[in-house]
Design an enzyme around this catalytic site. Structure first.
Site, short mmCIF file in Angstrom:
data_model
loop_
_atom_site.label_atom_id
_atom_site.label_comp_id
_atom_site.label_asym_id
_atom_site.label_seq_id
_atom_site.Cartn_x
_atom_site.Cartn_y
_atom_site.Cartn_z
N GLY B 40 -3.06 2.43 64.43
CA GLY B 40 -1.95 3.46 64.47
C GLY B 40 -0.63 3.12 63.88
O GLY B 40 -0.34 2.01 64.26
N SER B 284 10.86 26.00 66.87
CA SER B 284 11.36 25.20 67.92
C SER B 284 11.90 26.16 69.11
O SER B 284 11.98 27.44 69.02
CB SER B 284 12.93 24.87 67.22
OG SER B 284 13.64 24.42 68.40
N ARG B 330 8.66 25.56 79.49
CA ARG B 330 7.62 25.91 78.65
C ARG B 330 6.32 26.41 79.25
O ARG B 330 5.90 27.55 78.77
CB ARG B 330 7.17 24.64 77.98
CG ARG B 330 8.20 24.19 76.88
CD ARG B 330 7.36 22.81 76.15
NE ARG B 330 8.57 22.22 75.47
CZ ARG B 330 8.74 21.40 74.46
NH1 ARG B 330 7.60 20.32 74.80
NH2 ARG B 330 9.63 20.95 73.63
#
Ligand code: FAD
Lengths: 251, 642
Positions: B40, B284, B330
């Site tokens: 990665g 956003s 959220r």
């Protein structure tokens, strides 16, 4: 929202050293809400179900920032819409009955691996030859130790926004990588952190660029016109100055 | 499976220093004798590769994309947190620690999170020194913005491209080491297996994406920095190649998998518009500062939003949460959007969207002010949807965004397999049940730049490892396993596509099953039904999947098939984990665990633990272990946003 029927002519090539050719595909009922890559997904799903080999193409983030996608559409890298990558191009830019000629980014330095998928590792090697500030991890000064005027930071950011997609090279009649290389050189020579290695960086990166088989810049401005991130050719002028200064001072 | 978190002794603020002092070192001259594999090149992998190479180890680094610079981290937008307190607004390491652990709903380890806050400041310094063009004030000092879950301004940013700039910084450091020959970079490789010798991770098997060759690599230790598994849901904000394969292969070889059901669903994404949709785009969440969220009051109200008068609109967040309104966290925003759509009040062609309306903000502040704040987002939205938020409300819907779960690691970031480490989003370590904005970038770089080198030296300094070679049995067996799996994937394809299914069809099916039953709100019944449906989908995949082309060439269908095969297996522990966690916490609501006001109810008495899954073999039921969380420095509190 509407659906359109398209006639696609796509470059097919099995391997780097095998011959390639355009193949024609009819693709109907494409929603104009789709992105270009979703249109290719639909085509590939159709080809798969017909037992044919799907079209290989590079893509990853699908929001215009990873720089992985890109093909030439009707002669323009990333297609007709300005300042977008192929994944952000939407099918509403096309009309019912349009013919789309889709081919890979072509350049001596970007060998085709399969269909629309090319090898751009030459870009990595340009960066490896000097596109950095040589600092090791740790022991760096406080982030606020060296003030950087906001306009300078903004100018550096304009250059740093390059996504390394290669559209500039594919569009240049000479296959030059000047816009790409100059963007990195500019970012670092504008910032105080990049000063120490500024001359050597310009010399090394230009040398690698030449060695990799990229052509010379003859101010055609095609690169700027197709750049999805609006990287300015002012960066090329800056690179030329940097290079000249480096040659004069380093001999 | 033994879970020893290896948390160092001492006061919270001294643990990291104590640990560094007590860890073994490797003398600079000896480091070149050691080989380290890093899988990665996102923030975690690129920073780890560069740092370890600078220190003198021989590093071999792998990534799927054609260049390390294209890892998924590149797409992060908003920013990165640090406790610099440049704004003199009361920030500190202690506060960043507290906000992060509270944001995670008290489901992470105090010691890890504290260390994260401690090293956060060095990350910023490091990035500045590399030439990352962070936003600056006119006086030349660094600018900050604020983000959800914090009352201070501690987020550093580079326009809306913070992830890109941080990744390019780490990539440049990595490139320098590649040039020096300290890192050997392998692009377009997919890790298919981790190889264990004497119970320790000693190498990997990869598939070369260009040639299809199966390749073997040896090392003294293996670091996984392979990102999150959000694509298990098919649709997510993650890049297309994001996968669980590397982590899952490690899990099957003995690495515990922690909290697989902890998934973050972001409330403000552009809604799905058709079944051809391939991914979701994040908008956003700063938009909720000025946008008002609403749906029509009447089910089936098909009028254009501009023609629906205020009296017929339901501003459900403002009504339900008067003190936070549209700025609820959220998870609350996501859940409520889904609830409205489930009630049939969703808008748009798919009825899976709610409005985010800027009309009042524009009336109040003027178009210019609003455009200054959100101009680039409005443009991006218009490019995708062909609709201007200045003229009509935006449509938004929640989307899978980040996975807090991941490979279980101890304080050293070592998994339950000795010599196998996990960094960045692919471990579970720092975000508990919910990640705060701007803290994933912080964690990736903390792990790679500042944490892992201590662990590496300590591991190599305490263990004597025998030499291994790619012709050892363990490597040959792993290679055979990989080849066997690929052949099994291809076995249905010789007879052509008639009567078969495509990889994407199965991926969509499993994705929908997870989204419907193991998303933001879960209940026992739904989870049990999902668990019951999984085997049939798996069977269909293995018996019917059609993959065109060959293995010894570029074959993107085969690549996707391998990833989907692993998502199918992984889905089982996701669902089992969600079933076992009978409390609501962080990002998810367990419907049986609600307060009287229908809000999430955490259950500290029974669930203050990390759930760690152990693989018991194909077809056997996995076992769950618990790492009890101990809170000595903070007192878990219940959240309320009313
Ligand atoms: C749209 C979006 C916006 C975001 N914005 C923010 C933000 O503002 N602030 C914030 O803090 N966080 C943000 N995040 C989260 C953050 O970007 C990620 O959590 C973080 O970048 C993950 O970094 P990583 O290094 O762990 O993994 P990644 O960047 O995902 O990298 C994974 C790497 O592993 C490689 N890999 C994976 N599997 C294999 C395999 N099998 N074999 C070989 N290689 C493999 C890949 O090629 C890649 O190089 C955002 C996320 C998204 C999706």
């Amino acid at each position: 929202m509407s659906d359109i029927d398209l006639n696609l002519q796509i470059w097919r090539q099995k391997k780097t050293d095998s011959p390639g050719s355009f193949q024609t595909y009819a693709l109907d009922k494409i929603s104009t809400e789709m992105s270009f890559l979703e249109m290719l997904d639909v085509l590939n799903e159709k080809l798969t179900k017909e037992g044919l080999d799907p079209v290989a193409f590079d893509h990853d983030c699908r929001e215009g920032i990873c720089g992985m996608c890109g093909t030439v559409v009707n002669g323009v890298a990333h297609g007709p819409e300005k300042e977008v990558t192929l994944c952000q191009l939407h099918m509403r830019n096309f009309q019912n009955g349009d013919t789309l000629v889709i081919e890979p980014f072509r350049s001596r330095a970007f060998p085709i691996r399969k269909d629309l998928l090319v090898d751009r590792s030459a870009f990595d090697r340009i960066i490896q030859s000097g596109g950095y500030v040589s600092v090791n991890t740790g022991g760096t000064p406080d982030g606020n130790a060296i003030p950087i005027p906001a306009p300078t930071a903004e100018l550096a950011m304009d250059a740093a926004a390059c996504i390394g997609c290669g559209a500039c090279v594919a569009s240049c009649p000479n296959g030059a990588a000047m816009l790409f290389t100059s963007a990195k050189v500019s970012q670092l020579c504008l910032l105080p952190q990049g000063q120490t290695e500024r001359h050597q960086r310009a010399l090394n990166m230009v040398e690698t660029m030449d060695k990799e088989g990229f052509g010379n810049c003859s101010n055609e401005r095609e690169c700027e016109a197709v750049c999805p991130k609006s990287i300015s050719i002012r960066n090329i002028a800056r690179l030329n100055r940097e290079y000249l200064k480096a040659v004069l001072s380093e001999g | 499976m033994e879970l020893n978190s290896q948390i160092p002794s001492g006061a919270l603020s001294e643990k990291w220093d104590n640990h560094k002092f007590n860890s073994k070192l490797v003398n600079p001259a000896n480091r070149r004798k050691y080989k380290i594999i890093v899988v990665g090149t996102g923030l975690a992998g690129a920073s780890a590769s560069a740092t370890l190479a600078e220190q003198g180890y021989q590093v071999q680094t792998f990534c799927i994309q054609d260049s390390p610079r294209r890892a998924h981290s590149i797409a992060a937008q908003g920013g990165i947190n640090a406790a610099k307190c440049y704004q003199t607004d009361g920030d500190s390491v202690q506060r960043l620690f507290y906000d992060t652990i509270k944001g995670g709903d008290f489901r992470s380890r105090e010691a890890n999170v504290y260390r994260l806050a401690q090293v956060s400041n060095s990350i910023i310094d490091q990035c500045v020194a590399q030439g990352v063009p962070f936003a600056r004030e006119y006086g030349g000092t660094m600018a900050n913005r604020s983000f959800g879950g914090a009352q201070v301004s501690r987020t550093f940013y580079a326009r809306g491209q913070t992830g890109q700039q941080l990744l390019l910084g780490a990539y440049s450091a990595l490139s320098r080491q590649i040039h020096k020959g300290q890192v050997t970079m392998y692009n377009r490789r997919e890790m298919m297996e981790v190889v264990l010798v004497d119970g320790r991770a000693r190498g990997i098997v990869t598939r070369n994406i260009i040639t299809g060759e199966i390749e073997k690599y040896t090392a003294d230790m293996v670091l996984l920095a392979t990102g999150g598994y959000g694509n298990a849901y098919f649709l997510s904000t993650n890049a297309m190649a994001s996968n669980v394969t590397a982590a899952w292969r490690a899990h099957k070889k003995g690495a515990g998998f922690a909290n697989p059901s902890f998934v973050q669903i972001h409330p403000t994404c552009i809604p799905v518009h058709g079944d051809y949709q391939s991914k979701l785009t994040l908008m956003s969440e700063s938009l909720r500062n000025d946008g008002r969220v609403w749906v029509p009051k009447k089910v089936g109200d098909k009028r254009h939003p501009n023609d629906i008068p205020d009296a017929d609109r339901d501003y459900y967040l403002e009504k339900k949460y008067p003190s936070f309104g549209n700025l609820v966290p959220r998870d609350v925003a996501s859940r409520n959007a889904k609830e409205q759509c489930d009630l049939g009040k969703g808008v748009g062609s798919t009825q899976l969207a709610v409005y985010l309306d800027f009309a009042d903000a524009i009336k109040r502040d003027g178009q210019e002010t609003i455009m200054k704040k959100y101009g680039n987002l409005f443009q991006m939205y218009e490019k995708i949807t062909d609709s201007s938020p200045l003229k009509e409300p935006m449509m938004i819907y929640p989307a899978v965004h980040y996975t807090m779960g991941g490979l279980w690691v101890d304080y050293n970031l070592m998994t339950t397999i000795p010599g196998l480490f996990a960094l960045g989003e692919c471990n579970f370590s720092d975000h508990g049940a919910n990640r705060l904005g701007a803290s994933a970038l912080m964690q990736g770089l903390a792990d790679g730049y500042f944490v892992i080198s201590t662990s590496v030296a300590n591991y190599l300094g305490t263990n004597s490892l025998r030499a291994v070679s790619t012709s050892d049995d363990a490597f040959n067996e792993a290679e055979k396993e990989v080849e066997g799996r690929i052949n099994k994937l291809l076995k249905n394809s010789a007879g052509g596509p008639a009567g078969k299914v495509t990889v994407d069809e199965i991926h969509k099916e499993i994705g929908k099953l997870l989204w419907d039953n193991c998303g933001m709100a879960r209940n026992k019944e739904g989870l049990e039904s999902a668990l019951a449906k999984l085997p049939a989908i798996k069977e269909k995949f293995w018996n019917k999947v059609y993959i065109p082309g060959d293995t010894k060439e570029i074959n993107q269908s085969l690549e996707r098939a391998g990833r989907v095969a692993d998502f199918l297996e992984f889905a089982e522990i996701m669902v089992r984990d969600a079933l076992a966690r009978e409390e609501s916490c962080g990002c998810h609501l367990r419907e049986e665990s609600q307060t009287e006001e229908n809000e999430a109810k955490r259950d500290d008495e029974n669930f203050s633990h990390v759930s760690v899954w152990e693989h018991k073999g194909d077809g056997a039921e996995p076992i769950m272990h618990k790492e009890q969380l101990v809170f000595e420095n903070v007192t878990p509190s219940q959240r309320s946003y009313k």
